[in-house]
Design a protein around this motif. Structure first.
Motif, PDB file in Angstrom:
ATOM      1  N   ALA A  61       0.877  -1.253   0.026  1.00  0.00           N
ATOM      2  CA  ALA A  61       0.090   0.107  -0.121  1.00  0.00           C
ATOM      3  C   ALA A  61       0.919   1.246   0.211  1.00  0.00           C
ATOM      4  O   ALA A  61       0.587   2.252  -0.866  1.00  0.00           O
ATOM      5  N   ALA A  62       1.919   1.273   0.912  1.00  0.00           N
ATOM      6  CA  ALA A  62       3.006   2.447   0.876  1.00  0.00           C
ATOM      7  C   ALA A  62       3.511   2.574  -0.581  1.00  0.00           C
ATOM      8  O   ALA A  62       3.728   3.775  -0.969  1.00  0.00           O
ATOM      9  N   GLY A  63       3.951   1.421  -1.153  1.00  0.00           N
ATOM     10  CA  GLY A  63       4.490   1.585  -2.696  1.00  0.00           C
ATOM     11  C   GLY A  63       3.714   2.037  -3.398  1.00  0.00           C
ATOM     12  O   GLY A  63       3.844   2.978  -4.456  1.00  0.00           O
ATOM     13  N   LEU A  64       2.208   1.643  -3.384  1.00  0.00           N
ATOM     14  CA  LEU A  64       1.163   2.241  -4.457  1.00  0.00           C
ATOM     15  C   LEU A  64       0.890   3.730  -4.088  1.00  0.00           C
ATOM     16  O   LEU A  64       0.613   4.477  -5.209  1.00  0.00           O
ATOM     17  N   ILE A  65       0.768   4.324  -2.772  1.00  0.00           N
ATOM     18  CA  ILE A  65       0.820   5.445  -2.662  1.00  0.00           C
ATOM     19  C   ILE A  65       2.146   6.380  -3.183  1.00  0.00           C
ATOM     20  O   ILE A  65       1.763   7.370  -3.831  1.00  0.00           O
ATOM     21  N   LEU A  66       3.218   5.777  -2.993  1.00  0.00           N
ATOM     22  CA  LEU A  66       4.464   6.552  -3.832  1.00  0.00           C
ATOM     23  C   LEU A  66       4.161   6.648  -5.107  1.00  0.00           C
ATOM     24  O   LEU A  66       4.604   7.591  -5.998  1.00  0.00           O
ATOM     25  N   TYR A  67       3.917   5.385  -5.895  1.00  0.00           N
ATOM     26  CA  TYR A  67       3.569   5.459  -7.226  1.00  0.00           C
ATOM     27  C   TYR A  67       2.454   6.418  -7.666  1.00  0.00           C
ATOM     28  O   TYR A  67       2.556   7.036  -8.725  1.00  0.00           O
ATOM     29  N   ILE A  85      -6.694   4.318  -5.577  1.00  0.00           N
ATOM     30  CA  ILE A  85      -7.958   3.332  -5.155  1.00  0.00           C
ATOM     31  C   ILE A  85      -7.422   1.821  -4.790  1.00  0.00           C
ATOM     32  O   ILE A  85      -7.832   1.442  -3.697  1.00  0.00           O
ATOM     33  N   CYS A  86      -6.402   1.345  -5.586  1.00  0.00           N
ATOM     34  CA  CYS A  86      -5.827   0.240  -5.305  1.00  0.00           C
ATOM     35  C   CYS A  86      -5.079   0.313  -3.842  1.00  0.00           C
ATOM     36  O   CYS A  86      -5.240  -0.739  -2.837  1.00  0.00           O
ATOM     37  N   ALA A  87      -4.200   1.217  -3.303  1.00  0.00           N
ATOM     38  CA  ALA A  87      -3.712   1.478  -2.064  1.00  0.00           C
ATOM     39  C   ALA A  87      -4.909   1.319  -0.975  1.00  0.00           C
ATOM     40  O   ALA A  87      -4.690   0.897   0.119  1.00  0.00           O
ATOM     41  N   GLY A  88      -5.986   2.228  -1.215  1.00  0.00           N
ATOM     42  CA  GLY A  88      -7.173   2.152  -0.485  1.00  0.00           C
ATOM     43  C   GLY A  88      -7.647   0.952  -0.342  1.00  0.00           C
ATOM     44  O   GLY A  88      -8.082   0.423   0.908  1.00  0.00           O
ATOM     45  N   LEU A  89      -8.003   0.074  -1.003  1.00  0.00           N
ATOM     46  CA  LEU A  89      -8.595  -1.177  -1.002  1.00  0.00           C
ATOM     47  C   LEU A  89      -7.562  -2.011  -0.278  1.00  0.00           C
ATOM     48  O   LEU A  89      -8.172  -2.896   0.436  1.00  0.00           O
ATOM     49  N   ILE A  90      -6.313  -1.922  -0.386  1.00  0.00           N
ATOM     50  CA  ILE A  90      -5.469  -2.639   0.391  1.00  0.00           C
ATOM     51  C   ILE A  90      -5.326  -2.602   1.943  1.00  0.00           C
ATOM     52  O   ILE A  90      -5.339  -3.143   2.381  1.00  0.00           O
ATOM     53  N   ILE A  91      -5.383  -1.220   1.988  1.00  0.00           N
ATOM     54  CA  ILE A  91      -5.416  -0.552   3.507  1.00  0.00           C
ATOM     55  C   ILE A  91      -6.627  -1.025   4.249  1.00  0.00           C
ATOM     56  O   ILE A  91      -6.708  -1.444   5.412  1.00  0.00           O
ATOM     57  N   PHE A  92      -8.006  -0.849   3.416  1.00  0.00           N
ATOM     58  CA  PHE A  92      -9.053  -1.346   4.038  1.00  0.00           C
ATOM     59  C   PHE A  92      -9.599  -2.748   3.539  1.00  0.00           C
ATOM     60  O   PHE A  92     -10.826  -2.783   3.490  1.00  0.00           O
ATOM     61  N   ILE A  93      -8.697  -3.572   3.296  1.00  0.00           N
ATOM     62  CA  ILE A  93      -9.125  -4.760   2.987  1.00  0.00           C
ATOM     63  C   ILE A  93     -10.119  -5.659   3.970  1.00  0.00           C
ATOM     64  O   ILE A  93     -10.978  -6.382   3.414  1.00  0.00           O
ATOM     65  N   GLU A  94     -10.014  -5.464   5.272  1.00  0.00           N
ATOM     66  CA  GLU A  94     -10.912  -6.112   6.230  1.00  0.00           C
ATOM     67  C   GLU A  94     -12.382  -5.450   6.230  1.00  0.00           C
ATOM     68  O   GLU A  94     -13.357  -6.220   6.106  1.00  0.00           O
ATOM     69  N   GLU A  95     -12.585  -4.272   5.783  1.00  0.00           N
ATOM     70  CA  GLU A  95     -13.691  -3.508   5.601  1.00  0.00           C
ATOM     71  C   GLU A  95     -14.291  -3.965   4.194  1.00  0.00           C
ATOM     72  O   GLU A  95     -15.563  -4.177   4.327  1.00  0.00           O
ATOM     73  N   VAL A  96     -13.684  -4.211   3.386  1.00  0.00           N
ATOM     74  CA  VAL A  96     -14.111  -4.757   1.995  1.00  0.00           C
ATOM     75  C   VAL A  96     -14.530  -6.217   2.332  1.00  0.00           C
ATOM     76  O   VAL A  96     -15.764  -6.598   1.864  1.00  0.00           O
ATOM     77  N   VAL A  97     -13.975  -7.016   3.091  1.00  0.00           N
ATOM     78  CA  VAL A  97     -14.526  -8.325   3.050  1.00  0.00           C
ATOM     79  C   VAL A  97     -15.461  -8.513   4.069  1.00  0.00           C
ATOM     80  O   VAL A  97     -16.546  -9.157   3.789  1.00  0.00           O
ATOM     81  N   ILE A  98     -15.559  -7.504   4.866  1.00  0.00           N
ATOM     82  CA  ILE A  98     -16.974  -7.445   5.683  1.00  0.00           C
ATOM     83  C   ILE A  98     -18.186  -6.854   4.905  1.00  0.00           C
ATOM     84  O   ILE A  98     -19.360  -7.567   5.045  1.00  0.00           O
ATOM     85  N   SER A  99     -17.859  -5.894   4.079  1.00  0.00           N
ATOM     86  CA  SER A  99     -18.797  -5.846   3.165  1.00  0.00           C
ATOM     87  C   SER A  99     -19.616  -6.571   2.199  1.00  0.00           C
ATOM     88  O   SER A  99     -20.826  -6.766   1.973  1.00  0.00           O
ATOM     89  N   LEU A 100     -18.418  -7.752   2.131  1.00  0.00           N
ATOM     90  CA  LEU A 100     -19.219  -8.843   1.063  1.00  0.00           C
ATOM     91  C   LEU A 100     -19.668  -9.934   2.184  1.00  0.00           C
ATOM     92  O   LEU A 100     -20.603 -10.811   1.544  1.00  0.00           O
TER      93      LEU A 100
END
Length: 116
Positions: A61-67, A85-100
């Motif tokens: 996620a940090a690498g994606l933010i720098l990119y 968006i990809c960095a945000g999805l990786i940072i909040f992956i637990e919330e993404v799984v919960i929303s599923l």
């Protein structure tokens, strides 16, 4: 003779497609986690809890933010948005799984959580 522009064809196709998708019923399928104690559950647990929410996920996620910053400096809006968006999805992956609909509270316990 009247000419038909490409834009009008696109609009008609989008409207017709939206009507077809909206009016045709389809079965809804929920995401199901693997059964507890199976090999698939071990892989799922390793991937979700140890890799994505651990140090490896943080570094990615940090690498994606720098990119994303790199793309912003080069004035590439699309690259910046995709990386952010990809960095945000990786940072909040637990919330993404919960929303599923599924949350792993312990290694062996499933708790089903709804969307609301």
């Amino acid at each position: 003779m009247q000419t038909i522009s490409k834009m009008s064809v696109v609009v008609y196709v989008l409207i017709l497609g939206g009507l077809i998708i909206g009016l045709c019923p389809a079965p809804a399928f929920a995401f199901e986690a693997p059964a507890e104690g199976s090999f698939a559950f071990s892989v799922y647990d390793l991937f979700m809890n140890d890799i994505l929410t651990g140090a490896i996920g943080f570094v990615i996620a940090a690498g994606l933010i720098l990119y994303a910053i790199f793309w912003a400096v080069r004035s590439n809006v699309f690259g910046t948005i995709v990386c952010a968006i990809c960095a945000g999805l990786i940072i909040f992956i637990e919330e993404v799984v919960i929303s599923l609909g599924i949350s792993i509270s312990d290694i062996g316990t499933f708790t089903v959580i709804g969307l609301f």
